[in-house]
Write an enzyme that holds these catalytic residues in place. Structure first.
Site: not given
Ligand code: NAD
Length: 367
Positions: A27, A72-74, A112
């Protein structure tokens, strides 16, 4: 349910690879300030909604830190306990391949939950660009000894939290040599806060881990504490300390509480037990905004997570720009000091909680 608003998310990508069974999401929340920055979370339960919420947090965190990064992040849906290292690396590699059209131009990855420096090595190799992610191993360099990875072991987050603490103490007009500090959690963040405070001769009277709280009226010897945690696995084995249940870290008679472990540490049920007059949020979301407002009314100053614990993302930027660890720490110090000072001054001027002042500032920087 994903909330779309005037910030984002700008892009949501769901990817799958038949061979490795990799199933993941990216995202990209907002890229007004630069490529979206955010880690890759690898858990069996990760959802696109969770990733979207975390991506929004990154938008604010990067803006607050005044970095040319968006948010953002995955997420990769995987139970790492049931994977061999090769399977895990193959999944990371497939995820990186799938993200190539957007990474590193619009997205820069990072570690993360369940991903660390070796996963970042695999990610960067599969992407083909050294700039595709940060948190790479220190021996992954563009040229020998030049532009190398900066992994978490440098303790940039704890170093930043320590500077946020010192600025807040100055704002309150306290003498730092006379105050008592408790640190919740003695992991990556908490142990580095303790290390830097100890180097300044500042007294830490309590710390904790999942086994309990160790309280020592006269303060710890940091080197000894570190050794005990390493060798015996818990801080409560420190000789002579009073051992208490983990939740008691909040009702100790101290001036400052640094949070560095669990979310919702301070909540509706225990908010009246807090004795510290200053709380530095080293961990993410140790309380809700309602609890923060309640404590503010009681005269307790809270330095919010995305201001105090931004050292990690500032370190990521330093790595992305090819800085060495020494210049990275200088950048963390400068940014955390300036931002904490700015937020606390603004909060005082407008009589609002520091989190609101920080959100306003971050929004101005994004827009
Ligand atoms: P970590 O896993 O290295 O350490 C966590 C520590 O908390 C461990 O010592 C563990 O024993 C302890 N702990 C677990 N349950 C506890 C409990 N109930 N009471 C007291 N201690 C308990 O994690 P970390 O990287 O230090 O992260 C801590 C917090 O800081 C998390 O909220 C994380 O999201 C946040 N954070 C970390 C970074 C980073 O760079 N590591 C950056 C920003 C925010």
């Amino acid at each position: 349910m994903i909330n779309f608003d005037d910030l984002g998310p700008e892009k949501i990508l769901e990817v799958y690879d038949q061979k490795t069974k990799m199933h993941g999401f990216l995202v990209i929340d907002n890229t007004k300030r630069g490529p979206g920055k955010g880690g890759i979370r690898m858990t069996p339960s990760v959802t696109v909604d969770e990733v979207a919420r975390l991506a929004r947090t990154m938008t604010f965190k990067c803006a607050m830190a005044d970095l040319p990064f968006g948010g953002a992040k995955s997420g990769i849906v995987a139970d790492v306990k049931n994977l061999t290292q090769k399977q895990k690396f193959d999944i990371i590699s497939a995820f990186s391949e799938a993200l190539k059209p957007l990474c590193p131009k619009m997205y820069v990855a990072a570690p993360d939950m369940n991903t660390a420096e070796e996963e970042m090595r695999v990610f960067a190799e599969a992407n083909g660009s050294w700039r595709s992610c940060t948190g790479k191993p220190a021996n992954m360099c563009v040229k020998p000894g030049k532009k190398c990875g900066i992994p978490h072991e440098y303790g940039s987050t704890g170093f930043g939290v320590y500077h946020a603490l010192k600025i807040a103490v100055q704002h309150l007009g306290w003498d730092i040599k006379k105050i008592k500090i408790a640190i919740e959690g003695f992991g990556n963040v908490g142990s580095f806060v303790a290390k830097y405070l100890a180097e300044d001769g500042i007294k830490i009277v309590a710390t904790s881990d999942s086994k309990g709280v160790c309280y020592l009226e006269n303060g710890f010897d940091f080197k000894k504490l570190e050794e005990i945690k390493k060798k015996l696995g818990t801080v409560i084995k420190y000789p002579g300390c009073k051992i208490l249940p983990t939740q008691d870290i909040i009702n100790l008679d101290v001036d400052v509480l640094v949070t560095a472990a669990i979310p919702d540490l301070i909540n509706e049920k225990n908010k009246d037990k807090v004795k510290a007059k200053l709380i530095i949020e080293g961990s993410n979301i140790p309380m809700t905004i309602e609890v923060e407002k309640y404590l503010h009314k009681k005269g307790i100053l809270v330095v919010p997570d995305f201001v105090a614990n931004a050292g990690g993302v500032i370190s990521s930027y330093a790595e992305y720009k090819g800085y060495n660890p020494k210049s990275m720490l200088r950048l963390v110090e400068r940014k955390i000091k300036n931002n904490t000072d700015l937020v606390l001054k603004e909060a005082k001027k407008k009589n609002i909680i520091p989190r609101e002042a920080a959100m306003n500032l971050a929004l101005r920087r994004i827009k």
